[in-house]
Design an enzyme around this catalytic site. Structure first.
Site, PDB file in Angstrom:
ATOM      1  N   ASP A  53       1.404  -0.936   0.154  1.00 43.70           N
ATOM      2  CA  ASP A  53       0.142   0.591   0.431  1.00 43.70           C
ATOM      3  C   ASP A  53       0.750   1.068  -0.070  1.00 43.70           C
ATOM      4  O   ASP A  53       2.160   1.166   0.310  1.00 43.70           O
ATOM      5  CB  ASP A  53      -0.716   0.489   1.531  1.00 43.70           C
ATOM      6  CG  ASP A  53      -1.754   1.545   1.328  1.00 43.70           C
ATOM      7  OD1 ASP A  53      -2.559   1.983   0.663  1.00 43.70           O
ATOM      8  OD2 ASP A  53      -0.939   1.869   2.453  1.00 43.70           O
ATOM      9  N   ALA A 103      -5.791   2.941  -3.009  1.00 42.99           N
ATOM     10  CA  ALA A 103      -6.452   3.395  -3.649  1.00 42.99           C
ATOM     11  C   ALA A 103      -6.184   4.153  -4.320  1.00 42.99           C
ATOM     12  O   ALA A 103      -7.977   5.287  -5.148  1.00 42.99           O
ATOM     13  CB  ALA A 103      -7.304   3.648  -2.669  1.00 42.99           C
ATOM     14  N   LYS A 123      -8.332  -5.139  -3.403  1.00 42.23           N
ATOM     15  CA  LYS A 123      -7.550  -5.434  -2.707  1.00 42.23           C
ATOM     16  C   LYS A 123      -6.918  -6.846  -2.266  1.00 42.23           C
ATOM     17  O   LYS A 123      -5.707  -7.316  -3.487  1.00 42.23           O
ATOM     18  CB  LYS A 123      -6.205  -4.292  -1.870  1.00 42.23           C
ATOM     19  CG  LYS A 123      -6.699  -3.192  -1.854  1.00 42.23           C
ATOM     20  CD  LYS A 123      -5.680  -2.337  -0.992  1.00 42.23           C
ATOM     21  CE  LYS A 123      -5.717  -0.905  -1.092  1.00 42.23           C
ATOM     22  NZ  LYS A 123      -4.797  -0.415  -0.121  1.00 42.23           N
ATOM     23  N   ASP A 125      -2.023  -0.329   5.875  1.00 41.33           N
ATOM     24  CA  ASP A 125      -1.918   0.597   7.275  1.00 41.33           C
ATOM     25  C   ASP A 125      -3.762   0.111   8.437  1.00 41.33           C
ATOM     26  O   ASP A 125      -3.800   1.028   8.802  1.00 41.33           O
ATOM     27  CB  ASP A 125      -1.333   1.472   7.065  1.00 41.33           C
ATOM     28  CG  ASP A 125      -2.111   2.288   6.726  1.00 41.33           C
ATOM     29  OD1 ASP A 125      -2.851   3.690   6.896  1.00 41.33           O
ATOM     30  OD2 ASP A 125      -2.035   2.383   5.443  1.00 41.33           O
ATOM     31  N   ASN A 170      -9.528  -0.750   4.662  1.00 43.02           N
ATOM     32  CA  ASN A 170      -9.396  -0.930   3.560  1.00 43.02           C
ATOM     33  C   ASN A 170      -8.053  -2.240   2.973  1.00 43.02           C
ATOM     34  O   ASN A 170      -7.914  -3.013   1.544  1.00 43.02           O
ATOM     35  CB  ASN A 170      -9.242   0.043   1.845  1.00 43.02           C
ATOM     36  CG  ASN A 170      -8.252   0.571   2.217  1.00 43.02           C
ATOM     37  OD1 ASN A 170      -7.399   1.153   3.151  1.00 43.02           O
ATOM     38  ND2 ASN A 170      -7.634   2.122   1.188  1.00 43.02           N
TER      39      ASN A 170
END
Length: 821
Positions: free
Chosen positions: A5, A41, A196, A219, A222
Site C-alpha cells: 500500500d 486506493a 485489494k 495500514d 481497506n
C-alpha cells in the site's frame, strides 16, 4: 510477489519514500526477482510518479483493485476493470446529497468533486492531481447517456457521519459494492469484484504464484482483507488494532521505515530462513485440485476437526443467558450446555473466542478446571463422564465481542443506531462461528436439539431471537428481559438476537391442508407502513416452496422476518432482513426469498462440514430461480434469472473445500451460482420435469431435520432418477474447471464435419449435448460426446459454421473451438 500500500504504509507522513526503503524495494524487485506491486486506493495519475520513482516494471493496482494496469510498450494498459454502474452511482449520490458530504467521483484519470475544500486540497496535494468541480446532476445525465460508470466513489466528511453512511450503504449494496473507510474522513466505494484482496489473487494467479507465497503490507481497513488473504500479511505499527489482529506480523510505523524493516527481516535475515521452514513450507500442507496449496494452523484444526475432546459428547440443549450493554459494547452471562456422553471422558473441548473472558465453569456445584488455547477451551472433570448419561455444565463469561466490520460476511456483533438515534444491535457469524459471542461446541456436525435464549436489554428496546417468545418482563428500572425458545434442532450460526426500537405486526399463512402458520414481522417502528405491503410476498413464497419442497419446516416456531442493520442472514425462524424494502427486476425481494429458502436448505437440511456448504447455498440459490418460475409462471424467466448468475462464477476453486479445518478459502461464490447451474443442468439432462420436481421434493422430505454430506446427496439423486449422475456431480463439485466441449469444423462447400469431445478431469464424464443451426426450423440435434474425438456430418457451408448454436441455456459448460479462422 510483494504488494505494498502507499499512503500510511510506503509513504511517510510527509508523503515521501525514504532512500533506504527505495533501495531495498529495488533490490528485491531486480536482484531477487520478486515482483513488487504498488496496491492503492489512489487513481492512476496519483500512482504513476511513485512507480517511476521506484523504477518498477510491475503492474499497478489502483482504486482498491477496481483497475489493474500493466506496462506495455512504455504505456499502462488495463488488464482488469471493475466499475460501479451508473445506476448505483446515481442512487448513492441521491442518498448522500444532503448528508453534508463532499461527493468525489473517479473514472480512469478523471476526478470530479462538488466543491474544493480542505480535504480535497490535501488529497490533491498528496496524489499530485487536480480535481474538477462538477455539477453532478448534469454530469450524471451525461454518464447515463454514455453508459459510463465509476472506478471509485469517495465520500469525504465527518467521521461519525461517515460511520452511519457506511452502515446504511452496506445494508443496501453489500452484494454489489465494496464499502469501507480508508481514513476516518474518507469512505470509499468500489465494485464488489474490486478489492485489494481479489486484486492480489488475480495477479498472483496470472504470474503463477501461490497465494501463500505472497506478502502484503498495509495500514488501514481497506488493507485488512488483503493482509488476511496473503500468505504473509503485514500491518504497519500505525494501523488500527482490528487490522493488526489479522496480520501475520506487525512492523514499525510508516514514519519509522516499517516497510524497510519488515522487508529486511523477510528477505535478508535469519527470520527469512525460519519463515521458509515454518511458514512458506508449512507443517500441514494440503494439495487440493489444481495443485493449489493451502496452509492451516492448529487453531484451524481445533476449530474445524471433530477431535476426541469434541466427539466424546453430543449437545442436546443450550440455555443462554446474557445481559447486553450497548454503551460499552459488552456482554456478560452464562451458557448452560446439556449433553449426552458418547464415549467415556474426563476432558472436553468447548469454543469461545479468546478475547472473551471465562470467569468459571460449573457442573452442579463443582468448580471445574479449564485451560485455554486460542479460541479452544479444554475443561477437565474430577470424575469420569460415563457413556450414555445426560450431563450439563454452566460456563460464565463476559467481555467485548468482536465487532462486525462487514456483516454478515465479516461477522461479529453489529452495534448500530437507527436513523432516530436508537440502539440497533444484531449478530451475524456464519463461517466465523457462534463462538465469537457465546461458548459452545462450534462445529456444524453437532446441533442442539433446542435452545432457550434469555436476554436482558436496556429498557425501551425489544429483543427478538429464534423460536417463540415465552416471556417478556421488567427486570428493573434500566433493563427488560426477553425469553425465547426453539422446538427444533438448530445449527450454531443460526442462533441469533436483534435488539432495537422494533415494532411487531402479524399475519397468517394457510397451507394446502388448511393448517395456519404464524407470520411475525419485527421492523423499525418508523418502517411499519412500508413493511406491511412489502411483506405480503412472503405468502406467495411459502406457497411456492410448499409446492416444491413441502410445508415450512419450523411450523411450531413460526416464521419471522426481523429488520437488521445488515443485508440479511438465514437465522432460523427469525430471518434477518435488511434490504430496505426493495424488489428486484423480477418483482420480488431477493433477501426475503433467498434467506427464507435457507429454512429448507441450511437450517432444516444442514451439513456437518463447512467444506460442503454448497448443499446450503447451491440448493437455496437454485430455489430462488424456482421461485421466479412460480411467480411468473414462465420457464423462460427462470432461465433468464439463472443466466444472470453466469457473470458471477469464477471457476477458481472446487466447490467442495477441505475437511477438518473450517474451510473458508473459496475465491468467489461458485458454491451459490455454479451450484445452482449444476442443478439446472441435471434438470435439463433428465428432460422430465415431473421426475425432477419429484426428486428434489423427495430429497428434502427424506433428509429434513438431519445433517448430511455430499455423498448422501449424490447417492440419493442417482437412485431417485435411476441415472448415474456421479461423474457430473464430481466434475462440478470437486474440480474448479468447467467441463469443456472441444470442437472444430472441417470441410469444403456445403460439406462440413463437426468434430467434438469432452475435456474433463472426471474420465467417465458424460453429458449429451444439443445444438441447432441458426435460421433453420429443424430443432435441436443431440450428440453424445466422450473423452475421445467423434465427428458428424452437417449440411452447412463451412463459412456459416458460426450458425451452430449449442444449448447454453440448458447446460453449464465451456466451448473451445479450434477451427481454422
Amino acid at each position: 510477489m510483494i504488494f505494498i500500500d502507499i499512503d500510511g504504509t510506503l509513504h511517510t507522513a510527509d508523503h515521501q519514500i525514504t532512500p533506504a526503503t527505495k533501495q531495498i524495494i529495488q533490490k528485491i524487485n531486480y536482484d531477487l526477482g520478486v515482483p513488487v506491486v504498488l496496491t492503492t486506493a489512489r487513481p492512476p495519475q496519483g500512482t504513476f510518479f511513485i512507480h517511476k520513482e521506484l523504477e518498477l516494471n510491475t503492474p499497478l493496482i489502483c482504486f482498491n483493485g477496481g483497475l489493474i494496469l500493466e506496462k506495455k510498450d512504455e504505456k499502462f494498459v488495463p488488464i482488469f476493470d471493475a466499475q460501479v454502474s451508473y445506476q448505483d452511482v446515481a442512487a448513492i449520490y441521491e442518498q448522500t446529497n444532503n448528508a453534508n458530504i463532499n461527493f468525489n467521483l473517479y473514472r480512469n484519470e478523471e476526478w470530479y468533486v462538488q466543491h474544493i475544500d480542505a480535504l480535497v486540497e490535501r488529497e490533491a496535494n498528496n496524489v499530485r492531481s487536480k480535481a474538477k468541480i462538477a455539477v453532478f446532476s448534469s454530469l450524471l445525465v451525461y454518464w447515463k447517456a454514455a453508459n459510463k460508470g465509476a472506478h471509485k466513489l469517495m465520500l469525504m466528511g465527518e467521521p461519525n457521519n461517515l460511520d452511519s453512511l457506511e452502515i446504511a450503504l452496506n445494508a443496501t449494496y453489500q452484494t454489489e459494492l465494496s464499502i469501507h473507510k480508508s481514513k476516518p474522513v474518507y469512505l470509499e466505494i468500489t465494485h464488489q469484484n474490486a478489492s485489494k484482496a481479489s486484486a492480489i489473487q488475480f495477479l498472483a494467479a496470472k504470474h503463477g504464484v501461490a497465494i501463500d507465497k505472497v506478502v502484503a503490507i498495509g495500514d488501514n481497513y481497506n488493507d485488512a482483507e488483503m493482509i488476511q488473504t496473503a500468505g504473509i500479511g503485514v500491518a504497519m505499527g500505525n494501523a488500527p488494532e482490528e487490522v493488526k489482529k489479522v496480520a501475520t506480523f506487525v512492523t514499525k510505523t510508516n514514519n519509522e521505515e516499517g516497510v524497510r524493516l519488515i522487508l529486511e527481516k523477510l528477505f535478508f535475515s535469519f527470520l527469512f530462513l525460519l519463515l521458509f521452514t515454518f511458514f512458506i513450507l508449512p507443517k500441514t500442507t494440503y494439495l487440493f485440485a489444481q495443485n493449489q496449496e493451502y496452509t492451516y494452523t492448529r487453531q484451524d484444526t481445533l476449530r474445524g476437526a471433530l477431535s476426541p475432546e469434541r466427539a466424546c459428547y453430543d449437545v442436546k440443549h443450550y440455555d443462554l443467558n446474557l445481559k447486553i450493554h450497548p454503551e460499552t459494547k459488552t456482554i456478560n452471562g452464562y451458557n448452560e450446555i446439556t449433553y449426552q456422553v458418547v464415549n467415556d471422558f474426563q476432558k472436553m473441548q468447548i469454543d469461545l473466542f479468546e478475547n472473551l473472558v471465562i470467569d468459571r465453569v460449573l457442573q452442579g456445584n463443582t468448580l471445574l478446571k479449564f485451560t485455554r488455547e486460542g479460541s479452544a477451551t479444554f475443561i477437565s472433570f474430577p470424575q469420569k463422564q460415563e457413556k450414555g448419561k445426560i450431563q450439563s455444565i454452566k460456563i460464565y463469561y463476559q467481555g467485548k465481542p468482536q465487532i462486525a466490520r462487514r456483516p454478515p460476511w465479516d461477522g461479529g456483533i453489529t452495534w448500530a443506531k437507527d436513523k432516530q438515534g436508537n440502539d440497533w444491535i444484531a449478530v451475524s457469524c456464519e463461517g466465523l462461528g457462534a463462538s465469537v459471542w457465546f461458548p459452545n461446541k462450534d462445529h456444524l456436525a453437532d446441533e442442539p436439539d433446542s435452545v432457550r435464549l434469555y436476554f436482558e436489554v436496556p429498557k425501551g428496546l425489544m429483543c427478538v431471537a429464534n423460536g417463540n417468545l415465552i416471556a417478556q418482563k421488567e427486570v428493573n428500572n434500566l433493563f427488560d428481559s426477553f425469553e425465547w425458545k426453539t422446538s427444533y434442532p438448530i445449527n450454531n450460526y443460526n442462533i441469533t438476537f436483534v435488539i432495537g426500537k422494533l415494532a411487531h405486526f402479524q399475519d397468517v399463512y394457510e397451507s394446502k391442508d388448511k393448517e395456519k402458520l404464524a407470520l411475525d414481522y419485527y421492523v423499525l417502528a418508523y418502517n411499519v407502513d412500508k413493511a406491511r405491503p412489502h411483506f405480503e410476498q412472503v405468502k406467495k413464497m411459502l406457497a411456492c416452496y410448499e409446492e416444491r419442497f413441502g410445508k415450512y419446516p419450523f411450523w411450531k416456531d413460526g416464521y419471522a422476518l426481523v429488520e437488521t442493520p445488515f443485508w440479511g442472514m438465514e437465522h432460523q425462524s427469525a430471518v434477518a432482513y435488511g434490504n430496505n424494502y426493495i424488489n428486484n427486476e423480477f418483482g420480488f425481494d431477493f433477501i426475503i426469498v433467498h434467506e427464507s429458502g435457507h429454512e429448507y436448505f441450511g437450517n432444516s437440511i444442514s451439513v456437518g462440514e463447512h467444506a460442503e456448504l454448497w448443499i446450503h447455498e447451491g440448493f437455496t440459490t437454485y430455489s430462488d430461480a424456482l421461485f421466479v418460475e412460480c411467480l411468473t409462471g414462465s420457464y423462460d424467466k427462470y432461465v433468464t434469472y439463472l443466466n444472470s448468475f453466469k457473470g458471477r462464477i469464477m471457476n477458481l476453486d472446487p466447490i467442495i473445500g477441505i475437511f477438518g479445518v473450517n474451510y473458508r478459502q473459496w475465491r468467489g461464490s461458485d458454491m451459490y451460482f455454479k451450484g445452482a447451474w449444476m442443478l439446472h443442468t441435471m434438470r435439463s439432462l433428465l428432460n422430465n420435469d415431473a421426475l425432477w420436481f419429484e426428486t428434489i421434493k423427495s430429497f428434502y422430505q427424506t433428509f429434513k431435520y438431519t445433517t448430511i454430506n455430499s455423498e448422501q446427496v449424490i447417492d440419493f439423486f442417482c437412485t431417485k432418477t435411476r441415472k448415474d449422475l456421479r461423474p457430473l456431480f464430481n466434475q462440478y463439485l470437486r474440480y474448479a474447471k468447467l467441463p469443456t466441449l472441444k470442437i472444430y469444423t472441417r470441410g469444403k462447400g456445403s460439406k462440413m464435419e463437426l468434430h467434438y469431445k469432452w475435456d474433463t478431469q472426471v474420465k467417465d464424464f458424460q453429458l449429451p449435448m444439443k445444438f441447432k443451426i441458426e435460421g433453420k426450423e429443424d430443432g435441436f440435434t443431440t450428440i453424445y460426446p466422450t473423452q475421445a474425438w467423434q465427428k458428424m456430418k452437417i449440411k452447412l457451408k463451412i463459412k456459416d459454421k458460426d450458425k451452430i448454436k449449442f444449448a447454453t441455456d440448458l447446460y453449464y459448460f465451456e466451448i473451445e473451438d479450434s477451427s481454422e479462422k
